[in-house]
Design an enzyme around this catalytic site. Structure first.
Site, PDB file in Angstrom:
ATOM      1  CD  GLU A 120      -1.298   4.108  -6.378  1.00 54.87           C
ATOM      2  OE1 GLU A 120      -1.491   3.423  -5.321  1.00 54.87           O
ATOM      3  OE2 GLU A 120      -1.326   5.405  -6.292  1.00 54.87           O
TER       4      GLU A 120
ATOM      5  CG  HIS B  97      -1.660  -0.506  -4.258  1.00 51.65           C
ATOM      6  ND1 HIS B  97      -2.014   1.101  -3.677  1.00 51.65           N
ATOM      7  CD2 HIS B  97      -2.570  -0.863  -3.182  1.00 51.65           C
ATOM      8  CE1 HIS B  97      -2.684   1.005  -2.643  1.00 51.65           C
ATOM      9  NE2 HIS B  97      -2.856  -0.025  -2.291  1.00 51.65           N
TER      10      HIS B  97
ATOM     11  CB  SER C  61      -0.978   0.086   1.142  1.00 50.71           C
ATOM     12  OG  SER C  61      -1.724  -1.022   1.379  1.00 50.71           O
TER      13      SER C  61
ATOM     14  CG  ASN D 293      -2.956   3.978   0.964  1.00 51.79           C
ATOM     15  OD1 ASN D 293      -4.292   4.308   1.270  1.00 51.79           O
ATOM     16  ND2 ASN D 293      -2.574   2.905   0.485  1.00 51.79           N
TER      17      ASN D 293
HETATM   18  C1  LIG Z   1      -5.708   0.733   1.952  1.00 52.48           C
HETATM   19  C2  LIG Z   1      -5.126   0.667   0.312  1.00 52.48           C
HETATM   20  O1  LIG Z   1      -3.985   0.409   0.213  1.00 52.48           O
HETATM   21  C3  LIG Z   1      -6.070   1.047  -0.756  1.00 52.48           C
HETATM   22  C4  LIG Z   1      -7.344   0.679  -0.665  1.00 52.48           C
HETATM   23  O2  LIG Z   1      -7.880  -0.499  -1.101  1.00 52.48           O
HETATM   24  S1  LIG Z   1      -8.300   1.716   0.094  1.00 52.48           S
HETATM   25  C5  LIG Z   1     -10.016   1.261  -0.044  1.00 52.48           C
HETATM   26  C6  LIG Z   1     -10.882   1.425  -1.201  1.00 52.48           C
HETATM   27  N1  LIG Z   1     -11.930   1.007  -1.308  1.00 52.48           N
HETATM   28  C7  LIG Z   1     -12.930   1.636  -0.938  1.00 52.48           C
HETATM   29  O3  LIG Z   1     -13.013   3.048  -0.907  1.00 52.48           O
HETATM   30  C8  LIG Z   1     -14.213   0.970  -0.857  1.00 52.48           C
HETATM   31  C9  LIG Z   1     -15.571   1.928  -0.527  1.00 52.48           C
HETATM   32  N2  LIG Z   1     -16.586   1.264  -0.202  1.00 52.48           N
HETATM   33  C10 LIG Z   1     -17.406   0.910  -1.500  1.00 52.48           C
HETATM   34  O4  LIG Z   1     -17.059   1.457  -2.451  1.00 52.48           O
HETATM   35  C11 LIG Z   1     -18.705   0.182  -0.999  1.00 52.48           C
HETATM   36  O5  LIG Z   1     -19.099   0.437   0.286  1.00 52.48           O
HETATM   37  C12 LIG Z   1     -18.608  -1.251  -1.375  1.00 52.48           C
HETATM   38  C13 LIG Z   1     -18.211  -1.544  -3.014  1.00 52.48           C
HETATM   39  C14 LIG Z   1     -17.370  -1.907  -0.630  1.00 52.48           C
HETATM   40  C15 LIG Z   1     -19.849  -1.937  -1.101  1.00 52.48           C
HETATM   41  O6  LIG Z   1     -20.985  -1.376  -1.721  1.00 52.48           O
HETATM   42  P1  LIG Z   1     -22.276  -1.130  -1.121  1.00 52.48           P
HETATM   43  O7  LIG Z   1     -22.921  -0.672  -2.208  1.00 52.48           O
HETATM   44  O8  LIG Z   1     -22.257  -0.246   0.150  1.00 52.48           O
HETATM   45  O9  LIG Z   1     -22.740  -2.375  -0.702  1.00 52.48           O
HETATM   46  P2  LIG Z   1     -23.239  -3.782  -1.468  1.00 52.48           P
HETATM   47  O10 LIG Z   1     -24.683  -3.504  -2.297  1.00 52.48           O
HETATM   48  O11 LIG Z   1     -23.397  -4.926  -0.475  1.00 52.48           O
HETATM   49  O12 LIG Z   1     -22.077  -4.163  -2.578  1.00 52.48           O
HETATM   50  C16 LIG Z   1     -22.136  -3.750  -3.913  1.00 52.48           C
HETATM   51  C17 LIG Z   1     -21.442  -4.784  -4.590  1.00 52.48           C
HETATM   52  O13 LIG Z   1     -20.117  -5.060  -4.211  1.00 52.48           O
HETATM   53  C18 LIG Z   1     -19.879  -6.551  -3.937  1.00 52.48           C
HETATM   54  N3  LIG Z   1     -19.196  -6.371  -2.762  1.00 52.48           N
HETATM   55  C19 LIG Z   1     -19.244  -5.827  -1.623  1.00 52.48           C
HETATM   56  N4  LIG Z   1     -18.341  -6.165  -0.834  1.00 52.48           N
HETATM   57  C20 LIG Z   1     -17.700  -7.267  -1.168  1.00 52.48           C
HETATM   58  C21 LIG Z   1     -16.657  -7.859  -0.922  1.00 52.48           C
HETATM   59  N5  LIG Z   1     -15.825  -7.759   0.433  1.00 52.48           N
HETATM   60  N6  LIG Z   1     -15.730  -8.726  -1.946  1.00 52.48           N
HETATM   61  C22 LIG Z   1     -16.748  -8.809  -3.013  1.00 52.48           C
HETATM   62  N7  LIG Z   1     -17.685  -8.354  -3.494  1.00 52.48           N
HETATM   63  C23 LIG Z   1     -18.196  -7.447  -2.537  1.00 52.48           C
HETATM   64  C24 LIG Z   1     -21.438  -6.759  -3.554  1.00 52.48           C
HETATM   65  O14 LIG Z   1     -21.614  -8.017  -3.868  1.00 52.48           O
HETATM   66  C25 LIG Z   1     -22.176  -6.042  -4.602  1.00 52.48           C
HETATM   67  O15 LIG Z   1     -22.178  -6.563  -5.730  1.00 52.48           O
HETATM   68  P3  LIG Z   1     -23.451  -6.502  -6.713  1.00 52.48           P
HETATM   69  O16 LIG Z   1     -24.342  -5.170  -6.671  1.00 52.48           O
HETATM   70  O17 LIG Z   1     -22.741  -6.846  -8.175  1.00 52.48           O
HETATM   71  O18 LIG Z   1     -24.082  -7.814  -6.413  1.00 52.48           O
HETATM   72  N1  LIG Z   2      -6.538  -3.830   3.436  1.00 52.00           N
HETATM   73  C1  LIG Z   2      -6.426  -3.093   2.555  1.00 52.00           C
HETATM   74  O1  LIG Z   2      -7.717  -2.504   2.251  1.00 52.00           O
HETATM   75  C2  LIG Z   2      -5.488  -3.093   1.501  1.00 52.00           C
HETATM   76  C3  LIG Z   2      -4.119  -3.863   1.716  1.00 52.00           C
HETATM   77  N2  LIG Z   2      -3.217  -3.840   0.867  1.00 52.00           N
HETATM   78  C4  LIG Z   2      -1.917  -4.135   1.102  1.00 52.00           C
HETATM   79  O2  LIG Z   2      -2.091  -5.607   0.815  1.00 52.00           O
HETATM   80  C5  LIG Z   2      -1.023  -6.323   1.832  1.00 52.00           C
HETATM   81  C6  LIG Z   2      -2.025  -7.328   2.553  1.00 52.00           C
HETATM   82  O3  LIG Z   2      -3.089  -6.813   3.096  1.00 52.00           O
HETATM   83  P1  LIG Z   2      -4.354  -7.410   3.993  1.00 52.00           P
HETATM   84  O4  LIG Z   2      -4.701  -8.491   2.927  1.00 52.00           O
HETATM   85  O5  LIG Z   2      -5.514  -6.307   4.406  1.00 52.00           O
HETATM   86  O6  LIG Z   2      -3.636  -8.101   5.028  1.00 52.00           O
HETATM   87  P2  LIG Z   2      -4.340  -9.532   6.075  1.00 52.00           P
HETATM   88  O7  LIG Z   2      -3.554  -9.332   7.277  1.00 52.00           O
HETATM   89  O8  LIG Z   2      -5.704  -9.682   5.706  1.00 52.00           O
HETATM   90  O9  LIG Z   2      -3.442 -10.628   5.175  1.00 52.00           O
HETATM   91  C7  LIG Z   2      -2.104 -10.678   5.235  1.00 52.00           C
HETATM   92  C8  LIG Z   2      -1.886 -12.218   5.170  1.00 52.00           C
HETATM   93  O10 LIG Z   2      -0.507 -12.595   4.723  1.00 52.00           O
HETATM   94  C9  LIG Z   2      -0.059 -13.429   5.619  1.00 52.00           C
HETATM   95  N3  LIG Z   2       1.525 -13.386   5.848  1.00 52.00           N
HETATM   96  C10 LIG Z   2       1.969 -12.981   6.594  1.00 52.00           C
HETATM   97  N4  LIG Z   2       3.413 -13.116   6.582  1.00 52.00           N
HETATM   98  C11 LIG Z   2       3.638 -14.065   5.500  1.00 52.00           C
HETATM   99  C12 LIG Z   2       4.540 -14.838   4.785  1.00 52.00           C
HETATM  100  N5  LIG Z   2       5.953 -14.472   5.250  1.00 52.00           N
HETATM  101  N6  LIG Z   2       4.376 -15.648   3.896  1.00 52.00           N
HETATM  102  C13 LIG Z   2       2.974 -15.815   3.508  1.00 52.00           C
HETATM  103  N7  LIG Z   2       1.881 -15.135   4.144  1.00 52.00           N
HETATM  104  C14 LIG Z   2       2.076 -14.238   5.066  1.00 52.00           C
HETATM  105  C15 LIG Z   2      -0.988 -13.304   6.742  1.00 52.00           C
HETATM  106  O11 LIG Z   2      -0.693 -14.479   7.859  1.00 52.00           O
HETATM  107  P3  LIG Z   2      -0.874 -13.861   9.544  1.00 52.00           P
HETATM  108  O12 LIG Z   2      -2.451 -13.834   9.613  1.00 52.00           O
HETATM  109  O13 LIG Z   2      -0.572 -15.294  10.242  1.00 52.00           O
HETATM  110  O14 LIG Z   2      -0.019 -12.928   9.670  1.00 52.00           O
HETATM  111  C16 LIG Z   2      -2.119 -12.894   6.591  1.00 52.00           C
HETATM  112  O15 LIG Z   2      -2.867 -14.127   6.134  1.00 52.00           O
HETATM  113  C17 LIG Z   2      -0.318  -5.238   2.589  1.00 52.00           C
HETATM  114  O16 LIG Z   2       0.631  -5.023   2.025  1.00 52.00           O
HETATM  115  C18 LIG Z   2      -1.454  -4.028   2.593  1.00 52.00           C
HETATM  116  O17 LIG Z   2      -0.856  -2.964   2.844  1.00 52.00           O
HETATM  117  C19 LIG Z   2      -3.316  -3.117  -0.412  1.00 52.00           C
HETATM  118  C20 LIG Z   2      -4.514  -2.513  -0.853  1.00 52.00           C
HETATM  119  C21 LIG Z   2      -5.573  -2.454  -0.090  1.00 52.00           C
END
Ligand SMILES: CC(=O)CC(=O)SCCNC(=O)CCNC(=O)[C@H](O)C(C)(C)COP(=O)(O)OP(=O)(O)OC[C@H]1O[C@@H](n2cnc3c(N)ncnc32)[C@H](O)[C@@H]1OP(=O)(O)O
Ligand SMILES: NC(=O)C1=CN([C@@H]2O[C@H](COP(=O)(O)OP(=O)(O)OC[C@H]3O[C@@H](n4cnc5c(N)ncnc54)[C@H](OP(=O)(O)O)[C@@H]3O)[C@@H](O)[C@H]2O)C=CC1
Length: 284
Positions: A152, A140, A119, A190
Site C-alpha cells: 500500500e 506499507h 500501518s 487497516n
Molecule cells: C497490520 C498491517 O499493517 C498489515 C498486515 O500485514 S495485516 C496481515 C496481512 N496478512 C494476512 O492477512 C495473512 C493471512 N494469512 C495467510 O495468508 C496465510 O495463513 C499464510 C500465507 C500466512 C500462511 O499460509 P498457510 O497456507 O496457512 O501456511 P503454509 O502452507 O505454512 O504457508 C504458505 C506459504 O507461505 C510461506 N510462509 C508462511 N509463513 C511465512 C513467513 N512468516 N515468512 C515467510 N514465508 C512464510 C510458506 O513457506 C509457504 O510457502 P510455499 O507454499 O511456497 O512453500
Molecule cells: N506486524 C505487522 O503485521 C505489520 C506491522 N507493520 C508496521 O511495521 C512496523 C514494525 O512492526 P513489526 O515489525 O511488527 O514490529 P516488531 O516489534 O517486530 O519490530 C520492531 C523493531 O524495531 C526496533 N526498534 C524500535 N525502536 C527503534 C529505533 N529507534 N531504531 C531502530 N530500531 C528500533 C525494535 O526493537 P525493540 O524490540 O528493542 O523495540 C524491533 O526490533 C510498525 O510501524 C508496524 O505498524 C506494517 C505492516 C504489518
C-alpha cells in the site's frame, strides 16, 4: 534515479522481511536496529526463509549465499549517509518515528527517499519534521512480507509524483504489487481490517464465543486464511492496539474504540505470537 543501497530500520518481523525481499531483488541492504541482538534475530529469520526456498528448489545455495551477503548489519544510523533509499519499520509510535526521520534528514544525502512502513500513522506529519517532505512516502508492506503481494503506497500531502513513481517502480522490482492511497488514518488496509479484529476481540470480551470458535467461523464461513484472533496474534497485539488508537484519535469516532480486553492483554505482555501468548499460546 538508480537505487543501489538501501537501509531498513528496525529488524523486527516486518523489517527483516523487507530486507529479505530487497536483497533478493538485488539491492545492497543495510539492516539497522538499536541492538545487534535484534539484527541477529532478524537475520536468523531471513536465513530460515531462504533455506526453505532452497529445500523447495526455488533457489540455489549460491543464490541464498549471495542474498545473505547483500545484507549488512548496522546499529549505527549514520550508515544511512551511504544510502539512496531508507525504509523505516520500527514500532508503531509517531514520536519515535518522527525522531528517526528528523535524524535521517540530517544524515542522508538530499536525493535519498525516506519511506515508512507505518500501518496507520500520518505520513504528512512524519514528512513535516524533515526538510524534504516531497521525498517522504508510506510504503506499507503486508505480513509475512516474503509471501504477501501488496504494497500500500501512501502519498503524504507533499509527496512528489517523482517520489511516488520511484516507489512504484521499486515495489515492482521487489515482485510486489503497489496500490496507491491517500493519507488518512489507517489508510485502507487497516481502516477495514482492524475494526474487524477489534470486533472479534469484543466477542471474546462479551463471552459470545470462545476464541477458537470465532476463528473457525471466519475461516470456514468467510474463507479467511486465518481467523481474526490468530491474525491479531500474528500481527502483534501491541501493533493492533496502536492502530486502533490511531483510528480512534484520528477520526474521533467511538466506533474505533479499542476493546478493553486488547488493552489488558498488551499491558500483561501478551503480545501474540512474538511473545509466546496472545489469544492463543505459541511455542518459541
Ligand atoms: C497490520 C498491517 O499493517 C498489515 C498486515 O500485514 S495485516 C496481515 C496481512 N496478512 C494476512 O492477512 C495473512 C493471512 N494469512 C495467510 O495468508 C496465510 O495463513 C499464510 C500465507 C500466512 C500462511 O499460509 P498457510 O497456507 O496457512 O501456511 P503454509 O502452507 O505454512 O504457508 C504458505 C506459504 O507461505 C510461506 N510462509 C508462511 N509463513 C511465512 C513467513 N512468516 N515468512 C515467510 N514465508 C512464510 C510458506 O513457506 C509457504 O510457502 P510455499 O507454499 O511456497 O512453500
Ligand atoms: N506486524 C505487522 O503485521 C505489520 C506491522 N507493520 C508496521 O511495521 C512496523 C514494525 O512492526 P513489526 O515489525 O511488527 O514490529 P516488531 O516489534 O517486530 O519490530 C520492531 C523493531 O524495531 C526496533 N526498534 C524500535 N525502536 C527503534 C529505533 N529507534 N531504531 C531502530 N530500531 C528500533 C525494535 O526493537 P525493540 O524490540 O528493542 O523495540 C524491533 O526490533 C510498525 O510501524 C508496524 O505498524 C506494517 C505492516 C504489518
Amino acid at each position: 534515479m538508480g537505487i543501489q543501497t538501501m537501509m531498513v530500520i528496525g529488524a523486527g518481523q516486518m523489517g527483516s522481511g523487507i530486507a529479505q525481499v530487497a536483497a533478493t531483488a538485488g539491492f545492497r541492504v543495510i539492516l539497522n536496529d538499536i541492538q545487534d541482538e535484534f539484527i541477529q534475530r532478524g537475520l536468523k529469520g531471513i536465513q530460515k526463509n531462504l533455506t526453505r526456498d532452497v529445500e523447495k528448489g526455488r533457489k540455489t545455495e549460491q543464490e541464498k549465499a549471495e542474498i545473505l551477503a547483500r545484507i549488512e548489519p548496522s546499529t549505527d544510523l549514520q550508515a544511512a549517509a551511504q544510502t539512496d533509499f531508507v525504509i523505516e519499520a520500527i514500532i508503531e509510535n509517531l514520536d519515535k518515528k518522527a525522531e528517526i526521520f528528523r535524524q535521517l534528514d540530517a544524515i542522508c544525502p538530499p536525493q535519498t527517499i525516506l519511506a515508512s512502513n507505518t500501518s496507520s500513522l500520518p505520513i504528512t506529519e512524519i514528512a513535516a519534521v524533515t526538510n524534504r517532505p516531497e521525498k517522504v512516502i508510506g510504503m506499507h508492506f503486508m505480513n509475512p512480507v516474503p509471501v504477501m503481494k501488496l504494497i500500500e503506497v501512501i502519498r503524504g500531502l507533499a509527496t512528489s509524483d517523482e517520489t511516488y513513481q520511484i516507489v512504484e517502480d521499486l515495489s515492482k522490482k521487489m515482485q510486489k504489487i503497489p496500490v496507491e492511497v491517500n493519507d488518512f488514518p489507517g489508510f485502507i488496509s487497516n481502516r477495514v481490517l482492524m475494526p474487524m479484529i477489534n470486533e472479534a476481540i469484543y466477542c471474546v470480551y462479551e463471552g459470545v464465543a470462545k476464541p477458537e470458535a470465532i476463528d473457525q467461523i471466519m475461516k470456514l464461513g468467510m474463507n479467511h486464511p486465518m481467523g481474526p484472533l490468530t491474525l491479531a496474534d500474528f500481527i502483534g497485539l501491541d501493533t493492533c492496539l496502536y492502530i486502533m488508537e490511531v483510528l480512534h484519535e484520528g477520526f474521533g469516532d467511538s466506533k474505533y474504540r479499542p476493546c478493553p480486553l486488547l488493552r489488558k492483554y498488551v499491558k500483561a505482555g501478551w503480545l501474540g505470537k512474538k511473545s509466546g501468548r496472545g489469544f492463543f499460546r505459541y511455542e518459541s
